[in-house]
Write a protein that holds these residues in place. Sequence first.
Motif, PDB file in Angstrom:
ATOM      1  N   ILE A 181       0.849  -1.210   0.000  1.00 24.79           N
ATOM      2  CA  ILE A 181       0.000   0.000   0.000  1.00 24.79           C
ATOM      3  C   ILE A 181       0.880   1.255   0.000  1.00 24.79           C
ATOM      4  CG2 ILE A 181      -1.717   1.325   1.292  1.00 24.79           C
ATOM      5  CD1 ILE A 181      -2.739  -1.354   2.450  1.00 24.79           C
ATOM      6  N   ALA A 182       1.869   1.274   0.920  1.00 23.73           N
ATOM      7  CA  ALA A 182       2.737   2.460   1.036  1.00 23.73           C
ATOM      8  C   ALA A 182       3.479   2.706  -0.274  1.00 23.73           C
ATOM      9  CB  ALA A 182       3.724   2.273   2.191  1.00 23.73           C
ATOM     10  N   GLY A 183       3.918   1.637  -0.919  1.00 19.83           N
ATOM     11  CA  GLY A 183       4.627   1.760  -2.192  1.00 19.83           C
ATOM     12  C   GLY A 183       3.749   2.359  -3.272  1.00 19.83           C
ATOM     13  N   ARG A 184       2.490   1.909  -3.300  1.00 14.54           N
ATOM     14  CA  ARG A 184       1.552   2.417  -4.313  1.00 14.54           C
ATOM     15  C   ARG A 184       1.203   3.894  -4.072  1.00 14.54           C
ATOM     16  NH1 ARG A 184      -1.590  -1.558  -6.792  1.00 14.54           N
ATOM     17  NH2 ARG A 184      -0.288  -3.396  -7.045  1.00 14.54           N
ATOM     18  N   LEU A 185       1.267   4.300  -2.794  1.00 19.69           N
ATOM     19  CA  LEU A 185       0.877   5.677  -2.468  1.00 19.69           C
ATOM     20  C   LEU A 185       2.051   6.655  -2.537  1.00 19.69           C
ATOM     21  CD1 LEU A 185      -1.471   5.025   0.575  1.00 19.69           C
ATOM     22  CD2 LEU A 185      -2.146   5.843  -1.673  1.00 19.69           C
ATOM     23  N   LYS A 215      -7.499  12.931  -5.090  1.00 16.45           N
ATOM     24  CA  LYS A 215      -8.524  11.992  -4.629  1.00 16.45           C
ATOM     25  C   LYS A 215      -8.782  10.877  -5.663  1.00 16.45           C
ATOM     26  CE  LYS A 215     -13.467  12.101  -3.759  1.00 16.45           C
ATOM     27  NZ  LYS A 215     -14.645  12.965  -3.750  1.00 16.45           N
ATOM     28  N   ALA A 216      -8.917  11.270  -6.930  1.00 22.05           N
ATOM     29  CA  ALA A 216      -9.223  10.279  -7.979  1.00 22.05           C
ATOM     30  C   ALA A 216      -8.091   9.256  -8.106  1.00 22.05           C
ATOM     31  CB  ALA A 216      -9.452  10.983  -9.303  1.00 22.05           C
ATOM     32  N   GLU A 217      -6.856   9.726  -7.972  1.00 24.91           N
ATOM     33  CA  GLU A 217      -5.712   8.801  -8.071  1.00 24.91           C
ATOM     34  C   GLU A 217      -5.711   7.819  -6.904  1.00 24.91           C
ATOM     35  OE1 GLU A 217      -1.837  10.721  -9.307  1.00 24.91           O
ATOM     36  OE2 GLU A 217      -3.139  12.476  -9.205  1.00 24.91           O
ATOM     37  N   LEU A 218      -6.064   8.315  -5.717  1.00 24.23           N
ATOM     38  CA  LEU A 218      -6.121   7.427  -4.548  1.00 24.23           C
ATOM     39  C   LEU A 218      -7.173   6.342  -4.752  1.00 24.23           C
ATOM     40  CD1 LEU A 218      -5.345   6.721  -1.580  1.00 24.23           C
ATOM     41  CD2 LEU A 218      -7.174   8.244  -0.863  1.00 24.23           C
ATOM     42  N   VAL A 221      -5.826   3.740  -6.974  1.00 25.78           N
ATOM     43  CA  VAL A 221      -4.837   2.891  -6.280  1.00 25.78           C
ATOM     44  C   VAL A 221      -5.558   1.823  -5.451  1.00 25.78           C
ATOM     45  CG1 VAL A 221      -3.158   2.878  -4.374  1.00 25.78           C
ATOM     46  CG2 VAL A 221      -2.936   4.552  -6.203  1.00 25.78           C
ATOM     47  N   VAL A 222      -6.612   2.240  -4.741  1.00 21.06           N
ATOM     48  CA  VAL A 222      -7.337   1.291  -3.892  1.00 21.06           C
ATOM     49  C   VAL A 222      -8.066   0.251  -4.746  1.00 21.06           C
ATOM     50  CG1 VAL A 222      -9.154   1.042  -2.138  1.00 21.06           C
ATOM     51  CG2 VAL A 222      -7.540   2.924  -1.986  1.00 21.06           C
ATOM     52  N   LYS A 223      -8.612   0.695  -5.897  1.00 19.86           N
ATOM     53  CA  LYS A 223      -9.260  -0.264  -6.808  1.00 19.86           C
ATOM     54  C   LYS A 223      -8.248  -1.297  -7.289  1.00 19.86           C
ATOM     55  CE  LYS A 223     -13.043   2.407  -8.841  1.00 19.86           C
ATOM     56  NZ  LYS A 223     -13.446   3.212 -10.000  1.00 19.86           N
ATOM     57  N   ASP A 224      -7.040  -0.844  -7.643  1.00 15.63           N
ATOM     58  CA  ASP A 224      -5.987  -1.765  -8.105  1.00 15.63           C
ATOM     59  C   ASP A 224      -5.598  -2.740  -6.995  1.00 15.63           C
ATOM     60  OD1 ASP A 224      -6.015  -0.475 -10.498  1.00 15.63           O
ATOM     61  OD2 ASP A 224      -4.212   0.725 -10.121  1.00 15.63           O
ATOM     62  N   PHE A 234     -10.936  -4.129   0.877  1.00 16.09           N
ATOM     63  CA  PHE A 234     -10.430  -2.773   1.113  1.00 16.09           C
ATOM     64  C   PHE A 234     -11.615  -1.809   1.194  1.00 16.09           C
ATOM     65  CE2 PHE A 234      -5.817  -3.114   0.339  1.00 16.09           C
ATOM     66  CZ  PHE A 234      -5.752  -4.414  -0.128  1.00 16.09           C
ATOM     67  N   ILE A 235     -11.691  -1.059   2.274  1.00 15.51           N
ATOM     68  CA  ILE A 235     -12.758  -0.047   2.394  1.00 15.51           C
ATOM     69  C   ILE A 235     -12.127   1.328   2.599  1.00 15.51           C
ATOM     70  CG2 ILE A 235     -14.715   0.762   3.766  1.00 15.51           C
ATOM     71  CD1 ILE A 235     -15.503  -2.104   4.183  1.00 15.51           C
ATOM     72  N   LEU A 236     -12.372   2.188   1.613  1.00 16.65           N
ATOM     73  CA  LEU A 236     -11.817   3.548   1.655  1.00 16.65           C
ATOM     74  C   LEU A 236     -12.889   4.494   2.178  1.00 16.65           C
ATOM     75  CD1 LEU A 236      -9.389   5.402   0.767  1.00 16.65           C
ATOM     76  CD2 LEU A 236     -10.570   5.652  -1.413  1.00 16.65           C
ATOM     77  N   THR A 237     -12.565   5.336   3.135  1.00 19.94           N
ATOM     78  CA  THR A 237     -13.531   6.333   3.628  1.00 19.94           C
ATOM     79  C   THR A 237     -12.932   7.726   3.487  1.00 19.94           C
ATOM     80  OG1 THR A 237     -12.765   6.268   5.927  1.00 19.94           O
ATOM     81  CG2 THR A 237     -14.514   4.728   5.322  1.00 19.94           C
TER      82      THR A 237
END
Lengths: 251, 77
Positions: A181-185, A215-218, A221-224, A234-237
């Motif tokens: 996750i950290a790498g992707r972000l 926001k859209a990029e994040l 990343v979470v979808k990937d 994965f639940i993004l809030t």
Amino acid sequence: MNMMSYAIVSVKNNSDKLNALLMGMKGVVGCDLFAVSYDDIYTVVSNVKGANLIADKINALTFAGVIDTLAQQFTLLPVRFGSLMGSADAIVKMLERNRHEILQNLLKVENKYEFGLKVFCDSGKLMEELRLKSGAGEKMHLKPSPEIKNSVYRDYLDKKLAEHRLEESMLAYVDAVITEIAGRLEHLGAVNNFKKMVSEALIIDAVFLLERDKKAELIQVVKDLQRQNAGLRFILTGPWPPYNFVDLDIK
Amino acid sequence: MYDNEIDRSKEITILELLDRVLNKGVIITGDVVISVADVDLVYLGLKLMLSSVETMEQLKSGQSIAGKNKQVNQAMQ
């Protein structure tokens, strides 16, 4: 009459915009909102009688709604629910005493949103997969010791050792997910804060501070991450005001 | 199934929101008088660190904030 604080706001020569926004809003228990200022820092407050301030879900949600509306137009530091001060003078003095630290915190969160990411797993299934994966290695290590002849003791030690190794495997797995996750972000420049193994099911509870326009990029990343880790949820809030990124001890 | 997923996400979002409002953000020192739903007025004095309605109820009955925070976290899981 006490004053309840909602947020410390950076207005930057745009106090008219803040006052106009507050005119159309109501605070907890329907009280009017107004701003108390020192220099260029404003605290949004409402008058509240002690007996009116009930810490229930409706009031907490109203309180959060005020902060959220303000955060869409201004950089701010959310104040924790229930912070009351006796008068506008006391608030001005508080802002004066803490001006430097407040400005530093406002700068840190300027034009940024907070996001939360929770990663859930089916812990039983995951444990079983990890157990199977490490099974071969375990058998090699668990040769009976010649000193321990009693099978009850040996069974106990074997069981404890297996549990310990499974826990280590689980932690290593969670660490690997966090690294992923950290790498992707990394390219988004997000400030991260990870908590791991919050419960058996909630293996990662993370918060990020991110530029508003990313926001859209994040989300992508979470979808990937979700697509590539089908066994996890994965639940993004968010976006949230920067509740978790305030480092301020008001004097 | 899909509705359940949406309901669960909504529930998590509300819990996340309440957790932030009640546990995070700037803490301003002050005299605080707050009442908890259907509990008598509670006077908590200086440097209040609100965690949740339940925490306040427990504070009133003499239990520690730390112990309650643990329970709140467990309840959210």
